[in-house]
Scaffold this active site. Sequence first.
Site, PDB file in Angstrom:
ATOM      1  N   CYS A  79      40.299  39.275  42.713  1.00 14.27           N
ATOM      2  CA  CYS A  79      40.826  40.813  42.156  1.00 14.27           C
ATOM      3  C   CYS A  79      39.800  41.380  41.842  1.00 14.27           C
ATOM      4  CB  CYS A  79      41.813  40.289  41.133  1.00 14.27           C
ATOM      5  SG  CYS A  79      43.125  42.005  40.694  1.00 14.27           S
ATOM      6  N   HIS A 179      45.670  36.663  43.922  1.00 18.08           N
ATOM      7  CA  HIS A 179      45.557  35.588  42.989  1.00 18.08           C
ATOM      8  C   HIS A 179      45.807  34.364  43.182  1.00 18.08           C
ATOM      9  CE1 HIS A 179      44.643  38.424  39.359  1.00 18.08           C
ATOM     10  NE2 HIS A 179      45.627  39.299  40.122  1.00 18.08           N
ATOM     11  N   GLU A 181      45.403  31.465  41.718  1.00 14.81           N
ATOM     12  CA  GLU A 181      45.873  30.948  40.575  1.00 14.81           C
ATOM     13  C   GLU A 181      47.335  31.088  40.612  1.00 14.81           C
ATOM     14  OE1 GLU A 181      44.256  33.530  40.261  1.00 14.81           O
ATOM     15  OE2 GLU A 181      44.673  34.920  38.470  1.00 14.81           O
TER      16      GLU A 181
END
Lengths: 197, 296
Positions: A79, A179, A181
């Site tokens: 990001c 992202h 994750e």
Amino acid sequence: MIALLDYGAGNVGSVLKAVRYLGFPAQPVSSPELLAGAEKIILPGQGHFGAMMKALAERRLLVTLRKKIAAGTPYLGICLGLQALYESSEEAPGIAGLGLLRGKVRRFQTLPKVPQVGWNQLQLRAHGGLFKDVAEGSFVYYCHSYYGPVIPESVAVTEYGETYAAGVEKGNVWAVQFHPEKSGEVGLRALRNFLEI
Amino acid sequence: MFAKRIIPCLDCKDGRVVKGIQFVNLRDAGDPGELAEVYNREGADELVMLDISASREGRATLMDTVTRVARKLFIPLTVGGGVRTLEDARWLLGAGSDKVAINTAAVETPELITELAERFGSQAVVVAIDARRIEKTETGNSKLETRNSKMETRHSVRDDVPVPNFQFPVSGAASAEAAATRWTVLTYGGTRPTGLEAVEWAQRVGKLGAGEILLTSMDADGTQAGFDCELTATISRAVHIPVIASGGAGGPEHFAEVFLRGAADAALAASIFHFETHTIRGLKEYLRERGVPVRI
């Protein structure tokens, strides 16, 4: 040791969880001394471009980070950690980024909803590296108002009003705007591709 | 292609999922961790967990529940219910939640929205708005006081207690009548009218730093008769942040409506998924056939 650069405002927790879930040892790092010993570096950026560059500088992390990257240590920006690689950002006029990629980070214009929050598709321009075993058109989770322009180092792009850099690779420097994750299996795959370098 | 999001909601009390859970293939149907895994596997785009525990012990259990749910979950997780302070939010985010939802506290202390956004980023701040139609007076002017609610006390930002034969006003097309419709904001689980006008409040929370709005129609909630598309479209077009529609989901057609007519960015539901009558995968295929962009 895999260092998760912790400058006080990033989403270190969720990235740490994902890295450990994949079976790799990692720890949050907020001192230049620890960073100097890192075998791999992840910058899970979040928040404001200027605030992050300032926080990295104040914690004396910026100089060490530059040295480590120059020495060939694998780096993964997430990001804001991608945006930091460009020369500057519209979000923080006058504040320099790392300048490893040419261009200026821009804000989405003329769209009904900014930030972009949600899942969007990857258009792959390279199939190894970050996106090994990732299918064309895979969805990943985004949350951002600013984007890095498409450059020769863009290995994936995404369209949200503008076409922007979704993933970049330049030697040992990799980064994703989405992202990993929070992007389910696809995100974990990209993260694993970096961790297995 | 930017996708519309489908978000299952888990109502939790003292660490257990409550209300209408009828999954047959789970070892423990009330375990939030197991349910989260099922939804994740089925292709949920995010998860929302709402804590409806009233007790302090329940709150402590919540931290443990969030940690367990988040451990193996790699899609965004929002936790709400009873978040009133910066400290509440810090705990939840520390336990593995990606976003916190605030409702009553946002109305009572709007500056909390800004404080949360400054501390954790707007992306972590979801403001939940419970809205109800304002009845028109005989002169045609709408009034902000609302009728007495006979609904049960609600602790969450949404609820799915079925209200048999309850008829909510059908959201008409863009008629002159519809253009004048107004909604008031309710707090304390939809029981207390605030006098705030919903569109104004939505715009204000956006300016204060909210990253998303979770919008529940208290007229539609629990009816399974469809989302309030008029409310959703009105709010969604009045703000620049994403709006998650909630309340009233009864079938796949309602999701199609709220995306195509209601301008929703995401749609949330609980019982429709809990009862296994509609899988998330099946719902998304239905939506895709109707031209709604979804992640499959």
